[in-house]
Scaffold this motif. Structure first.
Motif, mmCIF file in Angstrom:
data_model
loop_
_atom_site.group_PDB
_atom_site.id
_atom_site.type_symbol
_atom_site.label_atom_id
_atom_site.label_comp_id
_atom_site.label_asym_id
_atom_site.label_seq_id
_atom_site.Cartn_x
_atom_site.Cartn_y
_atom_site.Cartn_z
ATOM 1 N N ILE A 131 39.904 -17.371 19.114
ATOM 2 C CA ILE A 131 38.868 -16.463 19.621
ATOM 3 C C ILE A 131 39.524 -15.438 20.545
ATOM 4 N N ALA A 132 39.427 -14.179 20.174
ATOM 5 C CA ALA A 132 39.999 -13.103 20.982
ATOM 6 C C ALA A 132 39.029 -11.943 21.153
ATOM 7 N N LYS A 133 37.975 -11.940 20.360
ATOM 8 C CA LYS A 133 36.968 -10.879 20.406
ATOM 9 C C LYS A 133 35.646 -11.463 19.933
ATOM 10 N N PRO A 134 34.525 -10.798 20.225
ATOM 11 C CA PRO A 134 33.227 -11.360 19.855
ATOM 12 C C PRO A 134 33.101 -11.694 18.364
ATOM 13 N N GLN A 135 33.718 -10.898 17.513
ATOM 14 C CA GLN A 135 33.613 -11.138 16.070
ATOM 15 C C GLN A 135 34.204 -12.498 15.671
ATOM 16 N N ASP A 136 35.101 -13.015 16.493
ATOM 17 C CA ASP A 136 35.731 -14.302 16.195
ATOM 18 C C ASP A 136 34.794 -15.481 16.429
ATOM 19 N N LEU A 137 33.605 -15.212 16.974
ATOM 20 C CA LEU A 137 32.636 -16.288 17.203
ATOM 21 C C LEU A 137 31.842 -16.633 15.942
ATOM 22 N N PHE A 157 24.699 -9.747 23.736
ATOM 23 C CA PHE A 157 26.155 -9.641 23.671
ATOM 24 C C PHE A 157 26.621 -9.617 22.212
ATOM 25 N N LEU A 158 26.067 -10.508 21.396
ATOM 26 C CA LEU A 158 26.443 -10.547 19.985
ATOM 27 C C LEU A 158 26.005 -9.271 19.271
ATOM 28 N N LYS A 159 24.782 -8.835 19.533
ATOM 29 C CA LYS A 159 24.261 -7.625 18.892
ATOM 30 C C LYS A 159 25.080 -6.402 19.272
ATOM 31 N N ALA A 160 25.465 -6.303 20.556
ATOM 32 C CA ALA A 160 26.235 -5.153 21.022
ATOM 33 C C ALA A 160 27.592 -5.064 20.344
ATOM 34 N N ASN A 161 28.044 -6.192 19.804
ATOM 35 C CA ASN A 161 29.362 -6.228 19.176
ATOM 36 C C ASN A 161 29.311 -6.488 17.672
ATOM 37 N N GLY A 162 28.129 -6.249 17.088
ATOM 38 C CA GLY A 162 27.992 -6.315 15.647
ATOM 39 C C GLY A 162 28.097 -7.691 15.045
ATOM 40 N N VAL A 163 27.744 -8.726 15.812
ATOM 41 C CA VAL A 163 27.809 -10.097 15.317
ATOM 42 C C VAL A 163 26.385 -10.604 15.076
ATOM 43 N N PRO A 164 25.996 -10.861 13.850
ATOM 44 C CA PRO A 164 24.651 -11.398 13.592
ATOM 45 C C PRO A 164 24.450 -12.735 14.306
ATOM 46 N N ALA A 165 23.359 -12.857 15.049
ATOM 47 C CA ALA A 165 23.118 -14.076 15.830
ATOM 48 C C ALA A 165 23.095 -15.311 14.943
ATOM 49 N N TYR A 211 38.413 -16.077 27.914
ATOM 50 C CA TYR A 211 36.992 -15.754 28.006
ATOM 51 C C TYR A 211 36.715 -14.357 27.470
ATOM 52 N N LEU A 212 35.483 -14.166 27.064
ATOM 53 C CA LEU A 212 34.953 -12.860 26.696
ATOM 54 C C LEU A 212 33.858 -12.547 27.708
ATOM 55 N N LEU A 213 34.203 -11.762 28.718
ATOM 56 C CA LEU A 213 33.253 -11.417 29.775
ATOM 57 C C LEU A 213 32.207 -10.461 29.202
ATOM 58 N N PHE A 214 30.951 -10.804 29.365
ATOM 59 C CA PHE A 214 29.890 -9.961 28.812
ATOM 60 C C PHE A 214 30.045 -8.503 29.247
ATOM 61 N N SER A 215 30.391 -8.304 30.519
ATOM 62 C CA SER A 215 30.491 -6.942 31.035
ATOM 63 C C SER A 215 31.665 -6.176 30.446
ATOM 64 N N ASP A 216 32.669 -6.874 29.943
ATOM 65 C CA ASP A 216 33.787 -6.205 29.278
ATOM 66 C C ASP A 216 33.416 -5.740 27.877
ATOM 67 N N TRP A 217 32.345 -6.326 27.361
ATOM 68 C CA TRP A 217 31.993 -6.092 25.961
ATOM 69 C C TRP A 217 30.592 -5.524 25.822
ATOM 70 N N GLY A 218 30.233 -4.623 26.725
ATOM 71 C CA GLY A 218 29.045 -3.806 26.536
ATOM 72 C C GLY A 218 27.750 -4.298 27.134
ATOM 73 N N VAL A 219 27.752 -5.450 27.817
ATOM 74 C CA VAL A 219 26.506 -5.963 28.406
ATOM 75 C C VAL A 219 26.739 -6.180 29.899
#
Length: 335
Positions: A131-137, A157-165, A211-219
């Protein structure tokens, strides 16, 4: 990883939820040695986020502002907000999300300033997990606690990074069980504070975490700060202003002297994390004291636009009934 946080250098320029009324009667509003006796209830057991309060007390910063500070633990921001509203503690440490939801529910409190202006909320996992980016989830299992406002932020957070919940599985566990879920492999990651679970997992397993900090990734949302009751603020806001100023100075001092600040927590609680864990927790937390709008200001000086952004986000998620004005939740008392 994208980084939008202000550096630490810029910052420099018992275990009960509710105290008994009798105990607070000895503290709230009382005078002692020319100082006001004040009870501050933490949002949880003492850990790295709370370093500045203990350091400020040890260094005499609160004393210099006329405050005889007593620090007590709490068991969650919502319960602390209720305790402060009920007069069971003079002030409390409460996450901004809980300030918003508590006020919406009719709890008579206000924030007097967020000190962690970038929320520490993040998805956390073992390094080497892929896991290195939201898409890796995608296809992963994430442990969270239902009812935690920041668990509600995960879909945004997922939506902001194009990851379907629907491509990320979640498992609902109690707060204390999130760490065990990741360690045991029942979950690939957890939603929590980077200044809490990550360093604890590393100490328990010897394995580093990422970690993937929400604030680093658009939220971006505000984090924890101080609350006071509406009643106390209406009666006399001078004490709140003094506490705010002492807290601001304590945060600045803890950033400048991190080793001494961490050492000041010795004996704070039987469940206190090991000193190396506290040091890593405070190191992570101290990076979160500002937003882009407040980078040159003293700790605890908030920008109304940051409050409005946070309110709008939670209203959009349906966590709040509507996006009410910032003054509904926040009363700045000092600079």
């Amino acid at each position: 990883m994208k980084r939008m946080l202000t550096s630490s250098a810029a910052v420099v320029a018992g275990l009960a939820v509710v105290l008994t009324s009798a105990a607070c009667g000895d503290a709230a509003g009382a005078k002692g040695g020319g100082k006001e006796k004040v009870t501050l209830m933490l949002n949880f057991y003492p850990y790295g986020d709370h370093v500045p309060y203990y350091f400020g007390k040890k260094k005499g910063i609160f004393d210099r502002h006329g405050i005889d500070l007593k620090i007590v633990p709490g068991k969650g921001s919502n319960a602390v907000a209720q305790a402060v509203a009920a007069g069971k503690a003079d002030f409390g440490v409460v996450d901004t999300a809980a300030v918003l939801t508590s006020v919406d529910a009719g709890v008579k409190v206000k924030s007097i300033g967020s000190f962690f202006q970038t929320s520490p909320s993040a998805v956390q996992f073992f390094n080497g997990s892929g896991i290195a980016k939201p898409q890796d989830l995608k296809g992963r299992t994430v442990a969270l606690t239902s009812g935690d406002p920041y668990a509600d932020v995960l879909p945004a957070f997922l939506k902001a990074n194009g990851v379907p919940a629907g491509e990320v599985k979640t498992v609902n566990v109690q707060p204390a069980a999130k760490i065990a879920a990741v360690i045991s492999g029942k979950a690939d990651a957890l939603v929590g504070f980077i200044s809490d679970q990550g360093p604890t997992i590393t100490e328990k397993t010897g394995k580093p975490t990422g970690y993937l900090l929400f604030s680093d990734w658009g939220v971006k949302t505000l984090g924890a700060g101080l609350v006071a009751s509406d009643r106390a603020l209406a009666k006399d806001s001078k004490l709140a202003a003094s506490l705010w100023k002492a807290t601001s100075e304590s945060f600045a001092a803890a950033v400048k002297e991190p080793d001494a600040a961490v050492a000041s927590m010795e004996g704070a609680s039987p469940s206190l994390p090991a000193q190396k864990v506290l040091a890593e927790q405070w190191k992570r937390a101290s990076r979160l004291l500002h937003t882009q709008r407040t980078g040159s200001a003293a700790p605890g000086v908030n920008d109304e636009a940051d409050w409005n952004d946070t309110i709008k986000l939670f209203a959009g998620l349906g966590v709040l009934k509507s996006a009410r004005p910032a003054a509904t939740y926040w009363k700045p008392v000092g600079r």
